[in-house]
Design an enzyme around this catalytic site. Structure first.
Site, PDB file in Angstrom:
ATOM      1  N   ASP A 110      18.231  53.608  83.632  1.00 36.10           N
ATOM      2  CA  ASP A 110      17.993  54.751  82.757  1.00 36.10           C
ATOM      3  C   ASP A 110      18.405  54.317  81.354  1.00 36.10           C
ATOM      4  O   ASP A 110      19.337  53.528  81.190  1.00 36.10           O
ATOM      5  CB  ASP A 110      18.832  55.946  83.222  1.00 36.10           C
ATOM      6  CG  ASP A 110      18.711  57.120  82.262  1.00 36.10           C
ATOM      7  OD1 ASP A 110      17.579  57.571  82.043  1.00 36.10           O
ATOM      8  OD2 ASP A 110      19.749  57.566  81.742  1.00 36.10           O
ATOM      9  N   LYS A 111      17.698  54.807  80.335  1.00 36.07           N
ATOM     10  CA  LYS A 111      17.989  54.326  78.986  1.00 36.07           C
ATOM     11  C   LYS A 111      19.232  54.972  78.391  1.00 36.07           C
ATOM     12  O   LYS A 111      20.202  54.307  78.050  1.00 36.07           O
ATOM     13  CB  LYS A 111      16.794  54.570  78.054  1.00 36.07           C
ATOM     14  CG  LYS A 111      17.043  54.082  76.608  1.00 36.07           C
ATOM     15  CD  LYS A 111      15.874  54.380  75.703  1.00 36.07           C
ATOM     16  CE  LYS A 111      15.870  55.817  75.258  1.00 36.07           C
ATOM     17  NZ  LYS A 111      16.971  56.111  74.271  1.00 36.07           N
TER      18      LYS A 111
END
Length: 724
Positions: free
Chosen positions: A394-395
């Site tokens: 996930d960023k």
């Protein structure tokens, strides 16, 4: 900025932030999705031992071993068979010493094995405890038969029985001590909490010593220099370097000041702090970590279940070998020889080393990981990690810091960039919006003198307005420029193309500058991605942000694939898509919006154990926020797997070779294995397995060290990486 849109600044350049919710000026972080339950796997206890209470077992087997060792000395010394073997004569009147003390050893020292064997028999789950109880029971009955002259005197095995009981107790003591060592992480965590806290009286300001259990949320606590933090709290006064090593694995103290949060169990190393209590007791991050370690120690393991099944198969193998041995020796030799060989087969077939091979490796690996800030909640996840070939990050909050920071400044005012920053910070100071706080933090970091502001107001999707030094100052996004009838500054296009949030600063209706704000990439993300590539693992990023924002981060880090504009509820489907392509997927997220994806992945890794969501869906939790720690999990998984294979080969191979020798397959050439030798070899096998597992404690799991030590694994480098 997953979950914090541009809000009152009217950021339109990057559109699809988070879940597309609109925020007003006081919008807060709104990612509150629950966690998909991650079903805990039942654990079949090691035969004869419960999953918990290892400390009690250590004390029990330690006492039994030493007392029975003392008893074994006269049993061996006054055993007629041993005296005959060594060549000395026993004085008269001592013939009953070995039988009496040997019986005590059988009943007392053998009780754990006899009760364990009975439990296995009652549950129809034969294993090593039943084999041990068979071995000592046969030796006991045979020895009494010889003592009472019912059987041949050569079948007197009092000294072998004593040796077997002592060796088995020693082996179990070693095992229990090793398993109890895995609880030392919990004990260390518990010892971090101070015995008392200093609560500050809100009326007098005086600090009074109280039990940490008596603190409540909202209380103010004084932490003195060098003192431990008793509860989770927010710093309201002072700043200090805080040692968070036992919580996050970070070796260097971290500076914490007003507005920062600190967690129970950390230590203020150089200065004092005043905290407002935010969590106490079971709600603290430290308690959450303890629960994770406890769950890891109680969780089951596929490899452990394989070892349990192997032990059951070995029981039938040994029982079959014993029956065939009895028949063969009764036909080809004598009944006495048959009894001797059967006893030896049953003794040497005890699968103690096999039963220890897997649980001990996993237990030590779990404890070693906990000390490095890698909390293994599901042991199956740790085992699967070695075969992962895609890591999905996930960023926001994982590869990036999770909060915006100023990345660029342009000034057209004669005062320059510092003047633009000062005016923007003044106008934004009353705001609690994440973008506003980023501007204020940058001004503080640059040492800019921020003037006072008055008549503050905000307009959702437009920006803020304040009176600064007698002039109206406005800060906002595209809608603000539209209202003012102004055009964006020329230099801001590259910021928009890069996916940054662009805010313009107006003074008296004229544009005097612009500020770029973006979610900063963690400095550890680049080495993490590079090391994963060298390890033969493909890296994919998934985010709710717009394509331009996601692509910018991916290009900077050299990430192989990007899923952008993905809503939280759709992340799990993207992970499943990779799995449908035959990939083994690890998902790494902050646990807030990522619960379904963490649960869907072959291995779910939550980053940041201080959040409640980190306890929900992931099989592995990184106590810190360093993405390089993923490499530590891979390294631990691969090292643990190697140890499991080594121990299984040693334990199973030892039994497969030794049982035929004990049965007497080499008797035609004059070699028969003595029962005593079988007992010694059996104990040696257990010690070898235990010592081999202990080598895992030497594994260095520091994220920086592991990431730097990874070398290219050309056989496993995926095509997507090789083509880069």
């Amino acid at each position: 900025m997953n979950g914090h849109e541009a809000g009152h600044h009217g950021h339109a350049g990057t559109a699809a932030h988070g879940d597309h919710r609109q925020h007003d000026e006081h919008a807060e972080h709104s990612d509150n999705s629950g966690h998909a339950g991650h079903g805990s796997h039942g654990s079949q206890s090691h035969a004869g031992h419960g999953a918990g209470g290892h400390a009690d077992h250590v004390a029990q087997f330690r006492r039994l071993f030493w007392f029975n060792l003392v008893l074994a000395v006269p049993v061996v010394a006054f055993s007629g068979a041993f005296a005959h073997l060594i060549g000395y004569h026993l004085p008269g009147g001592v013939g009953w010493i070995a039988p009496v003390l040997g019986t005590v050893m059988y009943v007392w020292g053998g009780r754990p094995f006899l009760t364990g064997g009975w439990d296995e028999l009652r549950k129809r789950q034969p294993g090593m405890m039943l084999l041990i109880s068979l071995g000592i029971t046969v030796a006991f009955l045979s020895s009494w038969g010889a003592t009472l002259s019912i059987l041949d005197s050569g079948l007197e095995f009092w000294w072998e029985l004593a040796l077997l009981v002592v060796i088995m107790l020693l082996g179990h003591w070693i095992e229990m001590r090793s398993l109890a060592g895995t609880t030392s992480a919990l004990e260390s965590l518990a010892s971090l909490l101070p015995d008392e806290a200093e609560r500050v009286d809100p009326d007098t300001g005086e600090a009074t010593a109280v039990d940490p259990a008596d603190l409540s949320v909202g209380d103010v606590v004084l932490v003195r220099p060098g003192g431990g933090v008793p509860v989770d709290g927010a710093v309201i006064d002072g700043s200090a370097h805080v040692d968070e090593s036992m919580i996050t694995g970070e070796s260097r103290p971290v500076r914490r000041g007003v507005g920062d949060t600190v967690v129970a169990g950390t230590v203020a190393t150089d200065s004092g702090l005043r905290l407002r209590v935010t969590a106490t007791g079971d709600d603290t991050a430290l308690s959450g970590i303890r629960r994770l370690v406890e769950e890891a120690q109680g969780s089951s393991s596929r490899a452990q279940r394989i070892a349990d099944r192997a032990a059951a198969l070995l029981f039938w193998f040994a029982l079959g070998a014993a029956v065939l041995t009895a028949i063969a020796w009764a036909v080809a030799g004598s009944g006495d020889d048959a009894v001797v060989r059967v006893i030896t087969v049953l003794v040497i077939a005890c699968p103690h080393a096999l039963g220890l091979a897997i649980p001990l490796v996993v237990a030590i690996a779990t404890e070693r990981a906990a000390r490095a800030g890698v909390l293994v909640k599901d042991r199956l996840a740790l085992e699967r990690m070695r075969s992962v070939d895609v890591v999905v990050f996930d960023k926001t909050g994982t590869l990036t810091e999770g909060e915006p920071e100023v990345t660029g400044l342009i000034a057209v005012d004669e005062g320059g960039e510092q003047r633009v920053l000062a005016l923007a910070a003044a106008a934004e100071s009353p705001s609690e919006h994440p973008l506003a706080r980023a501007i204020v933090r940058r001004a503080e970091a640059d040492g800019v003198a921020v003037p006072g502001a008055a008549e503050f107001s905000s307009s959702p999707a437009v920006g803020v307005t304040a009176l600064v030094d007698g002039a109206e100052v406005r800060v906002g996004g595209p809608h603000l420029l539209g209202e003012a009838g102004r055009d964006p500054l020329d230099g801001t296009r590259r910021w928009r193309d890069h996916g940054d949030t662009v805010l313009h600063v107006l003074r008296g209706g004229e544009v005097i500058g612009a500020i770029a704000v973006a979610d900063a990439v963690r400095p550890q993300s680049q080495p993490a991605v590079d090391a994963l590539h060298r390890a033969g693992v493909e890296v994919v990023m998934i985010t709710g942000d717009a394509e331009s924002v996601a692509r910018s981060v991916a290009d900077d880090l050299g990430i192989d694939g990007v899923f952008a504009g993905v809503r939280p509820e759709d992340k799990a489907a993207r992970v499943k898509g990779l799995q449908d392509d035959g990939r083994v997927v690890a998902m790494v997220g902050d646990g807030v919006n990522d619960a379904p994806a963490l649960a869907q992945a072959d291995v779910g890794i939550a980053i940041g154990a201080g959040t409640d969501v980190a306890i929900g869906s992931a099989g592995v939790v990184l106590a810190g926020d360093d993405p390089r720690a993923v490499l530590s999990v891979i390294a631990l998984s691969r090292a643990g797997y190697r140890k499991m294979k080594q121990n299984l080969w040693w334990a199973a191979g030892y039994n497969l070779v030794s049982v035929p020798l004990a049965a007497g397959v080499l008797a035609p050439i004059g070699f028969t294995m003595p029962m005593s030798v079988g007992a010694v070899l059996m104990s040696l096998s257990t010690v070898v397995v235990a010592l081999n597992a202990q080598l895992l404690r030497r594994l260095d799991l520091d994220p920086a060290t592991v990431a730097g030590a990874v070398r290219a694994d050309e056989e496993r480098v995926p095509a997507a990486v090789a083509a880069r």
